[in-house]
Design an enzyme around this catalytic site. Structure first.
Site, PDB file in Angstrom:
ATOM      1  N   PHE A  86     -77.314 -50.425   2.133  1.00  0.00           N
ATOM      2  CA  PHE A  86     -77.296 -50.283   3.589  1.00  0.00           C
ATOM      3  C   PHE A  86     -76.106 -49.363   3.741  1.00  0.00           C
ATOM      4  O   PHE A  86     -75.115 -49.699   2.974  1.00  0.00           O
ATOM      5  CB  PHE A  86     -77.243 -51.506   4.580  1.00  0.00           C
ATOM      6  CG  PHE A  86     -78.470 -52.233   4.356  1.00  0.00           C
ATOM      7  CD1 PHE A  86     -79.611 -51.962   5.099  1.00  0.00           C
ATOM      8  CD2 PHE A  86     -78.225 -53.479   3.356  1.00  0.00           C
ATOM      9  CE1 PHE A  86     -80.779 -52.989   5.043  1.00  0.00           C
ATOM     10  CE2 PHE A  86     -79.386 -54.170   3.030  1.00  0.00           C
ATOM     11  CZ  PHE A  86     -80.643 -53.905   3.781  1.00  0.00           C
ATOM     12  N   GLY A  87     -75.951 -48.485   4.828  1.00  0.00           N
ATOM     13  CA  GLY A  87     -74.904 -47.868   5.157  1.00  0.00           C
ATOM     14  C   GLY A  87     -74.167 -48.839   6.168  1.00  0.00           C
ATOM     15  O   GLY A  87     -74.441 -49.863   6.517  1.00  0.00           O
ATOM     16  N   MET A 112     -81.822 -45.661  -6.091  1.00  0.00           N
ATOM     17  CA  MET A 112     -81.613 -46.991  -6.167  1.00  0.00           C
ATOM     18  C   MET A 112     -83.174 -47.463  -6.162  1.00  0.00           C
ATOM     19  O   MET A 112     -83.653 -48.055  -5.232  1.00  0.00           O
ATOM     20  CB  MET A 112     -80.576 -47.492  -4.679  1.00  0.00           C
ATOM     21  CG  MET A 112     -79.308 -47.270  -4.901  1.00  0.00           C
ATOM     22  SD  MET A 112     -78.623 -47.233  -3.081  1.00  0.00           S
ATOM     23  CE  MET A 112     -78.887 -45.678  -2.677  1.00  0.00           C
ATOM     24  N   SER A 160     -73.261 -38.857   3.075  1.00  0.00           N
ATOM     25  CA  SER A 160     -74.413 -39.654   2.744  1.00  0.00           C
ATOM     26  C   SER A 160     -75.491 -39.471   4.055  1.00  0.00           C
ATOM     27  O   SER A 160     -75.215 -39.947   4.942  1.00  0.00           O
ATOM     28  CB  SER A 160     -74.256 -41.089   2.658  1.00  0.00           C
ATOM     29  OG  SER A 160     -75.591 -41.690   2.642  1.00  0.00           O
ATOM     30  N   GLY A 170     -70.840 -41.967   4.677  1.00  0.00           N
ATOM     31  CA  GLY A 170     -71.926 -41.910   5.580  1.00  0.00           C
ATOM     32  C   GLY A 170     -71.510 -41.903   7.200  1.00  0.00           C
ATOM     33  O   GLY A 170     -71.289 -40.850   7.832  1.00  0.00           O
ATOM     34  N   THR A 171     -71.275 -43.002   7.587  1.00  0.00           N
ATOM     35  CA  THR A 171     -70.807 -43.300   8.686  1.00  0.00           C
ATOM     36  C   THR A 171     -69.620 -42.537   9.254  1.00  0.00           C
ATOM     37  O   THR A 171     -69.249 -41.934  10.211  1.00  0.00           O
ATOM     38  CB  THR A 171     -70.243 -44.901   8.973  1.00  0.00           C
ATOM     39  OG1 THR A 171     -71.255 -45.733   8.365  1.00  0.00           O
ATOM     40  CG2 THR A 171     -69.972 -45.253  10.218  1.00  0.00           C
ATOM     41  N   ASP A 209     -79.375 -40.958  -0.572  1.00  0.00           N
ATOM     42  CA  ASP A 209     -79.658 -42.225  -0.926  1.00  0.00           C
ATOM     43  C   ASP A 209     -81.203 -42.733  -0.939  1.00  0.00           C
ATOM     44  O   ASP A 209     -82.033 -42.795  -0.063  1.00  0.00           O
ATOM     45  CB  ASP A 209     -78.784 -43.100  -0.155  1.00  0.00           C
ATOM     46  CG  ASP A 209     -77.437 -43.003  -0.295  1.00  0.00           C
ATOM     47  OD1 ASP A 209     -76.928 -43.275  -1.358  1.00  0.00           O
ATOM     48  OD2 ASP A 209     -76.603 -42.906   0.815  1.00  0.00           O
ATOM     49  N   MET A 264     -69.572 -48.102  -6.532  1.00  0.00           N
ATOM     50  CA  MET A 264     -69.958 -48.776  -5.605  1.00  0.00           C
ATOM     51  C   MET A 264     -69.014 -49.396  -4.967  1.00  0.00           C
ATOM     52  O   MET A 264     -68.883 -50.552  -5.278  1.00  0.00           O
ATOM     53  CB  MET A 264     -71.267 -49.446  -5.549  1.00  0.00           C
ATOM     54  CG  MET A 264     -72.620 -48.847  -6.045  1.00  0.00           C
ATOM     55  SD  MET A 264     -73.141 -47.273  -4.949  1.00  0.00           S
ATOM     56  CE  MET A 264     -73.152 -48.181  -3.336  1.00  0.00           C
ATOM     57  N   HIS A 269     -75.245 -36.068  -0.062  1.00  0.00           N
ATOM     58  CA  HIS A 269     -75.487 -37.116  -0.847  1.00  0.00           C
ATOM     59  C   HIS A 269     -76.948 -37.935  -0.255  1.00  0.00           C
ATOM     60  O   HIS A 269     -76.929 -38.040   0.867  1.00  0.00           O
ATOM     61  CB  HIS A 269     -74.314 -38.135  -0.727  1.00  0.00           C
ATOM     62  CG  HIS A 269     -74.550 -39.411  -1.399  1.00  0.00           C
ATOM     63  ND1 HIS A 269     -74.436 -39.701  -2.722  1.00  0.00           N
ATOM     64  CD2 HIS A 269     -75.045 -40.579  -1.366  1.00  0.00           C
ATOM     65  CE1 HIS A 269     -74.558 -40.775  -3.355  1.00  0.00           C
ATOM     66  NE2 HIS A 269     -74.889 -41.503  -2.219  1.00  0.00           N
ATOM     67  N   MET A 309     -83.952 -45.080  -1.968  1.00  0.00           N
ATOM     68  CA  MET A 309     -84.398 -46.763  -1.980  1.00  0.00           C
ATOM     69  C   MET A 309     -85.436 -47.011  -1.896  1.00  0.00           C
ATOM     70  O   MET A 309     -86.218 -46.386  -1.091  1.00  0.00           O
ATOM     71  CB  MET A 309     -83.474 -47.580  -0.744  1.00  0.00           C
ATOM     72  CG  MET A 309     -81.943 -47.149  -0.665  1.00  0.00           C
ATOM     73  SD  MET A 309     -81.111 -47.904   0.638  1.00  0.00           S
ATOM     74  CE  MET A 309     -79.521 -47.169   0.587  1.00  0.00           C
ATOM     75  N   ASP A 321     -68.434 -44.733  -3.390  1.00  0.00           N
ATOM     76  CA  ASP A 321     -69.698 -44.803  -2.247  1.00  0.00           C
ATOM     77  C   ASP A 321     -69.585 -46.232  -1.524  1.00  0.00           C
ATOM     78  O   ASP A 321     -69.730 -47.289  -2.398  1.00  0.00           O
ATOM     79  CB  ASP A 321     -70.913 -44.686  -3.087  1.00  0.00           C
ATOM     80  CG  ASP A 321     -71.831 -44.495  -2.105  1.00  0.00           C
ATOM     81  OD1 ASP A 321     -71.881 -44.353  -0.928  1.00  0.00           O
ATOM     82  OD2 ASP A 321     -73.267 -44.455  -2.771  1.00  0.00           O
ATOM     83  N   GLY A 322     -69.482 -46.087  -0.071  1.00  0.00           N
ATOM     84  CA  GLY A 322     -69.676 -47.247   0.547  1.00  0.00           C
ATOM     85  C   GLY A 322     -68.292 -47.755   1.271  1.00  0.00           C
ATOM     86  O   GLY A 322     -67.399 -47.997   0.609  1.00  0.00           O
ATOM     87  N   GLY A 323     -68.431 -47.514   2.631  1.00  0.00           N
ATOM     88  CA  GLY A 323     -67.354 -48.023   3.543  1.00  0.00           C
ATOM     89  C   GLY A 323     -66.329 -47.068   3.359  1.00  0.00           C
ATOM     90  O   GLY A 323     -65.210 -47.595   3.844  1.00  0.00           O
ATOM     91  N   HIS A 337     -78.455 -40.129  -5.261  1.00  0.00           N
ATOM     92  CA  HIS A 337     -78.299 -41.655  -5.865  1.00  0.00           C
ATOM     93  C   HIS A 337     -79.630 -42.461  -5.748  1.00  0.00           C
ATOM     94  O   HIS A 337     -80.126 -42.831  -4.681  1.00  0.00           O
ATOM     95  CB  HIS A 337     -77.144 -42.240  -4.905  1.00  0.00           C
ATOM     96  CG  HIS A 337     -76.692 -43.327  -5.069  1.00  0.00           C
ATOM     97  ND1 HIS A 337     -76.152 -44.334  -3.979  1.00  0.00           N
ATOM     98  CD2 HIS A 337     -77.178 -44.381  -6.045  1.00  0.00           C
ATOM     99  CE1 HIS A 337     -76.003 -45.373  -4.600  1.00  0.00           C
ATOM    100  NE2 HIS A 337     -76.257 -45.508  -5.669  1.00  0.00           N
TER     101      HIS A 337
END
Ligand code: DX5
Ligand code: ZN
Length: 219
Positions: free
Chosen positions: A144-145, A69, A9, A198-199, A36, A138, A34, A38, A176-178, A67
């Site tokens: 937020f990342g 949002m 991401s 992402g991170t 994002d 999700m 990816h 928003m 997706d996420g964490g 993606h």
């Protein structure tokens, strides 16, 4: 177990040099990019629009996974497709006619994805099974990342895996996420075939991207 697709991401990349970052993850072995999107309305953050996607398109031959949002979403689908999106995913809560939106994405020549927020029931998929190429679970609340993975979503991945397998559906099951090296294998065991990160991909800067991606793939 199959090797998952890794979809970095770019939300976690250095926004002052997005083109370079997209090139760097492409060279580092990413499978998709990816993106994002928003709007500060559907989610409490604002990121990028179709013009940025278009500007990034020449920097990679990888599929662009947008993606969305944003709400309303339908009026922007064509712009994202024209900008170079290959996959376009949307949240059922973002528009009044999910089935119509998914059909339209395919009509535009893109692959269509449905995104389930942590509290969105899996049954929303039941009557759009013929109209989807991807399901995105999700594992954080969108916006937020850098948030923590919600463990309870692993169960949802398992339920959707069963649902897809029961009818021989080949949709990509993305999470997706964490997502990080500690939980990636749990996602794959639950049935995910693609992971957004992402991170976990962008930490350490460009020289670390290849190793970060490899680690997420479990290689
Ligand atoms: C959240 C986004 C995610 C997020 C992932 O709304 O959809 O793609 O940026 O970032 P990490 O991997 O840092 O949680
Ligand atoms: Zn995302």
């Amino acid at each position: 177990m199959t090797t998952p697709l890794i979809c970095p991401s770019i939300l976690a990349s250095d926004f002052s040099k997005l083109g370079e970052e997209v090139r760097a993850i492409t060279e580092a072995g990413a499978d998709w990019v990816h993106i994002d999107v928003m709007d500060g309305h559907f989610v409490p953050n604002i990121t990028i629009g179709p013009d940025v996607v278009k500007a990034l398109r020449p920097h990679s031959n990888l599929p662009f996974d947008c993606h969305l949002m944003i709400s309303p979403v339908d009026s922007f689908l064509e712009a994202f497709r024209n900008a170079g999106a290959d996959y376009i995913s949307l949240h059922p809560e973002a528009g009044p006619h999910l089935h119509r939106s998914l059909k339209y994405i395919r009509q535009l020549g893109a692959k269509a994805g449905v995104v389930l927020n942590p509290a969105t029931p899996v049954e929303i998929l039941d009557w759009v099974m013929d109209d989807i190429d991807l399901v995105l679970v999700m594992s954080v609340n969108p916006g937020f990342g850098g948030q923590s993975f919600i463990d309870g979503q692993l169960k949802k991945i398992e339920v959707i895996r069963k649902k897809l397998d029961a009818v021989g559906h080949h949709a990509i099951l993305q999470v997706d996420g964490g997502v990080n090296a500690a939980n990636a294998h749990l996602c794959v065991e639950a049935g995910a075939t693609a992971m957004v990160a992402g991170t976990a991909v962008f930490k350490g800067g460009p020289s670390a991207y290849a190793a970060n991606i490899k680690q997420l793939k479990g290689l």
